[in-house]
Structure formats: structure tokens, C-alpha cells
Design an enzyme around this catalytic site. Structure first.
Site, PDB file in Angstrom:
ATOM      1  N   LYS A  92      56.827  37.590 -58.954  1.00  0.00           N
ATOM      2  CA  LYS A  92      56.561  37.817 -60.375  1.00  0.00           C
ATOM      3  C   LYS A  92      56.597  39.300 -60.727  1.00  0.00           C
ATOM      4  O   LYS A  92      57.180  39.695 -61.750  1.00  0.00           O
ATOM      5  CB  LYS A  92      55.203  37.210 -60.744  1.00  0.00           C
ATOM      6  CG  LYS A  92      55.186  35.687 -60.687  1.00  0.00           C
ATOM      7  CD  LYS A  92      53.792  35.109 -60.842  1.00  0.00           C
ATOM      8  CE  LYS A  92      53.820  33.589 -60.715  1.00  0.00           C
ATOM      9  NZ  LYS A  92      52.480  32.975 -60.810  1.00  0.00           N
TER      10      LYS A  92
ATOM     11  N   GLN B 207      46.292  34.071 -60.334  1.00  0.00           N
ATOM     12  CA  GLN B 207      47.140  33.224 -59.494  1.00  0.00           C
ATOM     13  C   GLN B 207      46.349  32.056 -58.914  1.00  0.00           C
ATOM     14  O   GLN B 207      45.286  32.239 -58.324  1.00  0.00           O
ATOM     15  CB  GLN B 207      47.755  34.048 -58.364  1.00  0.00           C
ATOM     16  CG  GLN B 207      48.687  33.279 -57.462  1.00  0.00           C
ATOM     17  CD  GLN B 207      49.932  32.776 -58.180  1.00  0.00           C
ATOM     18  OE1 GLN B 207      50.521  33.496 -58.968  1.00  0.00           O
ATOM     19  NE2 GLN B 207      50.321  31.543 -57.898  1.00  0.00           N
TER      20      GLN B 207
ATOM     21  N   ASP C  64      50.420  32.180 -68.606  1.00  0.00           N
ATOM     22  CA  ASP C  64      50.592  30.976 -67.790  1.00  0.00           C
ATOM     23  C   ASP C  64      50.504  29.712 -68.640  1.00  0.00           C
ATOM     24  O   ASP C  64      50.908  28.635 -68.212  1.00  0.00           O
ATOM     25  CB  ASP C  64      49.523  30.916 -66.692  1.00  0.00           C
ATOM     26  CG  ASP C  64      50.068  31.296 -65.321  1.00  0.00           C
ATOM     27  OD1 ASP C  64      51.306  31.278 -65.155  1.00  0.00           O
ATOM     28  OD2 ASP C  64      49.262  31.601 -64.422  1.00  0.00           O
TER      29      ASP C  64
END
Length: 360
Positions: A99, A143, A166
């Protein structure tokens, strides 16, 4: 047969044989050589078109880079993404690395904040709150998975909805389910973008989603069935969700009638060639590590028997190189949108809106 009267008996037999073979390719294909192998007849075995997620993701990142350059040229700072990584899970560390690497290529600045698995939930929530209030941070994600002593939903809901790239905050989930502007979860967003860019027809088609996770399966089912009048990324498909309690024989009933199958379960070879119909579109979201008997080493595979299903599908995604790169690319699009504070990003009631753009 005027000509054949002038031919010898053997020539007539040869001519007849040639005519028979021309008219009966099935017969020719049934002939075997002396070693038992079939004669080659020039006909190729059907093979699905591979949806190249690597190439498509690169294209999207380049588009994001162009938008970022235009944004910066207007006097704005570059978008910034903050990623919080708790613990030392190798897979999570690999995802975070991918990412931040993609962010750099897209002109987005990023940081990875490492915290030990011993951090308490309260301490992590305090950190998230601090990043929520930091004006330099446009996109923020923690995460997953988080350590067992934490509640995943609590952590996801702590991220401010306007920074939730997200798309896991309950506010964003609720908004996109109601066709309101919202950040879409990156993996479902990537899958739908693959379908859209490939030109796969979805209107009125039978779509089956295997897996009902709140981060992948459920959002995908919502996007597949939602009215396209609300947004071009919606699909107008007739959608069925299958999950761990769907009996195996019933799963096969659903998949055999599906025009589009999306699998996100985490079970190798869940979908095999005998479970699908000719021309089906197969999107494999699964990621599994299995032993390769040929090499004795571990390899990545999806939830679909790729080799078998490829002989019947019209389109199929590989693992690796399919959905994974698209997930990261769509995260970059979300981060740019967060920097622009664009209220029209995501699903919208305006039919002419395009993701990441204002209505003209």
C-alpha cells in the site's frame, strides 16, 4: 460422378476418403496414432480471457497520479495516507508495504505507524483519535486483523468516516447501502471496477457471491444488485449469497445457473469446472497458501480451480495478479477523494456522477 469414371479404383477410394474426412471432423478427431495419442486436428481447447489485475491496477494508479498532479498544481499539498500496523503478522506487513509503495507511485505521501501486539485497545483508540484530529492526515486505516484482545468493529468505527479509506466504518457501510455518498471498501470496489472496465454485461444477469463477510461478500452483493441509476459502478444483477451453511449440493445449483461468480471464502478448489456453465465470468478473491506438489514449495492459489474452470469461463481472474492489485489501486482512489473532501465520491443518487468527480 462424371469425373470419377476416368479414375482408377484406388484413386476413387482415396477421393472418397478425402471427402469423408472433410465432412466428418468428429471422425477424424477420434482417430488415434499408433502410439495411442490423438491426431492433432488444429482445434484449440477453449480458454477463458484472463482479467489482468496488475495491468488494470497500474492504469488506475496512473490516473490517480495525474489527478494528484493536477490537485497539487492548484496549490494543494499532496494527499497523505496514515497506516497503523499492530503486531508482527508477516502477511499484514506485506500488505502494508504494498500500500505504501503504491501510494508513492501515485504521488501520495504515506507513513506506517508500527505498534506492538501488546498495545491495549484503549491505547490504539487514543492513537486513532489523534490521527483523526490531525489535519495533515487525509486517509487513515488500521491494518486488519488486530490482536485477539481487541474488538475489530470498535477499531473500525473509531476511524473518522471522512478519513475511512478502507470503508469499514459503520457510517460508510450504512451510507453506501442506502446509495448515499460514501467510501467503498477497497476490495469490492476493485472487483466492480474490474467488471466495469472489462465491459462485462451485468444487467439482469444471475450473480452468485460465495462468502458473506462484512468487508467483502456483503458489500459485493449490495453493489451487484443495486440499481445502476444510482451509479455506473452498480450492476442491476439478480444476486444470491452463498456461505458456509449453504449445503454443497445447493451451492452447485446456484453456481451452475450463475452468469457471474465471485468467490471470497478462503477455501482452495471450492469452485470446480463441473460446478459452472459455459461462458461464466469468475472473479476469485480468495488467497490461500498451499504446497505445490511439483516443487515442494508453498504457493498462492485462490478459491477456484483455475485450470479447470478456465476451460469453461469467458473471463477469469488469476491468483495472484487478479483482485489483489486492484484492492490497493482503489485504496489510492479513496485517499485522493479524502484529500479533496469530495462529498460526491462513492455511490450517489445522481445518475450522471462519476467516482471521484463532481457533477457538471
Amino acid at each position: 460422378m462424371q469425373i470419377s469414371r476416368h479414375l482408377s479404383k484406388s484413386e476413387n477410394m482415396a477421393a472418397a476418403s478425402r471427402t469423408w474426412f472433410r465432412l466428418s471432423p468428429q471422425f477424424l478427431r477420434s482417430l488415434r496414432r499408433s502410439d495411442g495419442k490423438l491426431f492433432h486436428t488444429g482445434r484449440r481447447r477453449h480458454q477463458a480471457k484472463i482479467i489482468d489485475g496488475v495491468a488494470m491496477a497500474k492504469e488506475i494508479r496512473e490516473e490517480v497520479r495525474m489527478e494528484v498532479d493536477q490537485w497539487v498544481a492548484k496549490g494543494h499539498r499532496a494527499p497523505h495516507l496514515s497506516v497503523v500496523l499492530v503486531g508482527d503478522n508477516p502477511a499484514s506487513a506485506s500488505y502494508v508495504k504494498a500500500k505504501t509503495k503504491a501510494a508513492k507511485g501515485a504521488g501520495i505521501t504515506s507513513e506506517t505507524i508500527l505498534k506492538p501486539s501488546s498495545i491495549t485497545e484503549e491505547e490504539l483508540l487514543d492513537l486513532v483519535d489523534k490521527l483523526n484530529k490531525d489535519d495533515r492526515v487525509d486517509g487513515l486505516l488500521v491494518q486488519l486483523p488486530v490482536p485477539d484482545h481487541m474488538t475489530e468493529r470498535t477499531i473500525c468505527n473509531a476511524v473518522a468516516p471522512e478519513k475511512d479509506v478502507d470503508g469499514f466504518n459503520v457510517v460508510n457501510v450504512g451510507r453506501f447501502c442506502l446509495d448515499e455518498p460514501a467510501f467503498l471498501p477497497a476490495t469490492p470496489y476493485g472487483v466492480m471496477e474490474m467488471i466495469r472496465r472489462t465491459g462485462i454485461e451485468t444487467f439482469g444477469k444471475n450473480a452468485v457471491v460465495c462468502g458473506r463477510s462484512k468487508n467483502v461478500g456483503m458489500p459485493l452483493a449490495m453493489l451487484l444488485h443495486t440499481d445502476k441509476e444510482h451509479h455506473e459502478i452498480c450492476a442491476d444483477a439478480t444476486t444470491t449469497i452463498c456461505h458456509r451453511y449453504t449445503p454443497g449440493d445447493q451451492l452447485e445449483v446456484f453456481t451452475k445457473t450463475a452468469d457471474i461468480i465471485i468467490v471470497a471464502v478462503g477455501q482452495p478448489n471450492l469452485i470446480t469446472a463441473d460446478m459452472v456453465k459455459e461462458g461464466v465470468v469468475v472473479i476469485d478473491v480468495g488467497i490461500n497458501r498451499v504446497m505445490d506438489p511439483a516443487t515442494g514449495k508453498m504457493k498462492l492459489v485462490g478459491d477456484v480451480d483455475f485450470e479447470g474452470v478456465s476451460t469453461k469461463a469467458s473471463y477469469i481472474t488469476p491468483v495472484p495478479g487478479g483482485v489483489g492489485p486492484m484492492t490497493v489501486a482503489m485504496l489510492m482512489k479513496n485517499t485522493l477523494a479524502a484529500a479533496k473532501k469530495d462529498p460526491s465520491y462513492g455511490l450517489s443518487m445522481h445518475p450522471k456522477k462519476t467516482l471521484g468527480q463532481e457533477v457538471s
